[in-house]
Design a protein around this motif. Sequence first.
Motif, short mmCIF file in Angstrom:
data_model
loop_
_atom_site.label_atom_id
_atom_site.label_comp_id
_atom_site.label_asym_id
_atom_site.label_seq_id
_atom_site.Cartn_x
_atom_site.Cartn_y
_atom_site.Cartn_z
N GLY A 150 -52.68 4.04 6.43
CA GLY A 150 -53.30 2.71 6.30
C GLY A 150 -54.76 2.90 5.91
N GLY A 151 -55.13 2.44 4.74
CA GLY A 151 -56.41 2.79 4.14
C GLY A 151 -57.61 2.29 4.93
N GLU A 152 -58.74 2.95 4.73
CA GLU A 152 -59.98 2.45 5.34
C GLU A 152 -60.47 1.26 4.52
N VAL A 153 -61.24 0.41 5.18
CA VAL A 153 -61.90 -0.70 4.50
C VAL A 153 -63.39 -0.42 4.63
N SER A 154 -64.03 -0.12 3.51
CA SER A 154 -65.44 0.30 3.59
C SER A 154 -66.31 -0.88 4.00
N GLU A 178 -51.11 -6.37 17.14
CA GLU A 178 -50.84 -5.13 17.86
C GLU A 178 -52.20 -4.65 18.37
N ASP A 179 -52.20 -3.78 19.38
CA ASP A 179 -53.46 -3.23 19.87
C ASP A 179 -54.21 -2.57 18.71
N ALA A 180 -55.51 -2.81 18.63
CA ALA A 180 -56.36 -2.14 17.64
C ALA A 180 -57.23 -1.14 18.40
N THR A 181 -57.07 0.14 18.08
CA THR A 181 -57.74 1.21 18.83
C THR A 181 -58.64 2.03 17.92
N LEU A 182 -59.39 2.94 18.51
CA LEU A 182 -60.20 3.86 17.70
C LEU A 182 -59.32 4.70 16.79
N GLU A 183 -58.12 5.04 17.27
CA GLU A 183 -57.24 5.93 16.51
C GLU A 183 -56.55 5.22 15.35
N ASN A 184 -56.21 3.92 15.54
CA ASN A 184 -55.42 3.27 14.49
C ASN A 184 -56.23 2.34 13.59
N GLY A 185 -57.57 2.42 13.69
CA GLY A 185 -58.38 1.72 12.70
C GLY A 185 -58.90 0.36 13.12
N CYS A 186 -59.43 0.26 14.34
CA CYS A 186 -60.01 -1.00 14.80
C CYS A 186 -61.24 -1.38 13.94
N LEU A 187 -61.70 -2.60 14.11
CA LEU A 187 -62.90 -3.06 13.39
C LEU A 187 -64.17 -2.44 13.99
N GLU A 249 -61.75 2.06 9.81
CA GLU A 249 -61.47 3.43 9.36
C GLU A 249 -59.99 3.59 9.02
N LEU A 250 -59.65 4.74 8.46
CA LEU A 250 -58.25 5.09 8.22
C LEU A 250 -57.45 5.01 9.51
N ASN A 251 -56.18 4.67 9.37
CA ASN A 251 -55.27 4.76 10.52
C ASN A 251 -54.64 6.14 10.52
N LEU A 252 -55.10 6.99 11.41
CA LEU A 252 -54.58 8.36 11.48
C LEU A 252 -53.52 8.50 12.57
N SER A 253 -53.21 7.39 13.24
CA SER A 253 -52.26 7.45 14.35
C SER A 253 -50.84 7.24 13.84
N ASP A 254 -49.87 7.26 14.74
CA ASP A 254 -48.50 6.97 14.31
C ASP A 254 -48.07 5.54 14.66
N ARG A 255 -49.07 4.68 14.91
CA ARG A 255 -48.80 3.26 15.17
C ARG A 255 -49.51 2.39 14.14
N SER A 256 -48.85 1.32 13.71
CA SER A 256 -49.52 0.40 12.80
C SER A 256 -50.52 -0.46 13.58
#
Length: 291
Positions: A150-154, A178-187, A249-256
């Motif tokens: 899931g791409g980063e949004v600059s 869904e939960d937005a976390t540091l790992e899956n690309g929160c704002l 940021e990029l979503n580097l986790s295994d959750r959307s």
Amino acid sequence: MACLSPEQLQKFQEDGFLVLEGFLSADECAAMQQRIAEIVAEMDVPLHCRTEFSTQEEEQLRAQGSTDYFLSSGDKIRFFFEKGVFDKKGNFLVPPEKAINKIGHALHAHDPVFKRVTHSPKMQALARSLGLQMPVVVQSMYIFKQPHFGGEVSSHQDASFLYTEPLGRVLGLWMALEDATLENGCLWFIPGSHTGGVARRMVRAPAGSVPGTSFLGSEPARDNSLFVPTPVRRGALVLIHGEVVHKSELNLSDRSRQAYTLHLMEASGTTWSPENWLQPTAELPFPALYT
């Protein structure tokens, strides 16, 4: 109802964003996720994604098709994909539901589930407590933020894309399904960055140009240390001032990290820029939030 306290209102005015945890119920989140799964299962993949292109001329036609598809999506439900999810022949390399980046830009107008959430009594109460007189819905998006790519949004300001005169009339409502976390690309936000105007604007190019938009000005280099992460739980709503600087940021986790987002404009005494990529149409004038 979702009325803001004076303290919350003050915090929003100071920071340019505000987190409202628990705004949506679990049932409301599930209803939107379920509806989106149905929409994706039934989607027609746009032609410019599915065609095999070999020559430069064909590539130009594809780019034009892609441009037209985006520019005319303001009053429709349309599909936008992650990079690298199609092979040369236009077949999916990953399951379609994992390939999609977002759906835009008029779920709020055309789909009953999203229309209901958009115009819910608590949404109207929230807008009223912000002092909005004649809010209209200018766009909505369902953002997937797929696992692993899931791409980063600059960093950007929403008003760069949704420009008004005067400024300060556009408000983003970002709802975590869904939960937005540091790992899956929160704002991430720069608190207080909403008071200095906009650094750049995206404007529509003359009809038939590729790409169909261009930028005036440029995004200044932002000091990364100024950004504050904003992880939230499923059901949270984040209020986003049109000029506050934010990114994800990029979503580097295994959750959307699925979210439903919409933008409101205070229509009273406001001019929507005729140069914005998104324009109201005869079929879909910007609908009033208050029903």
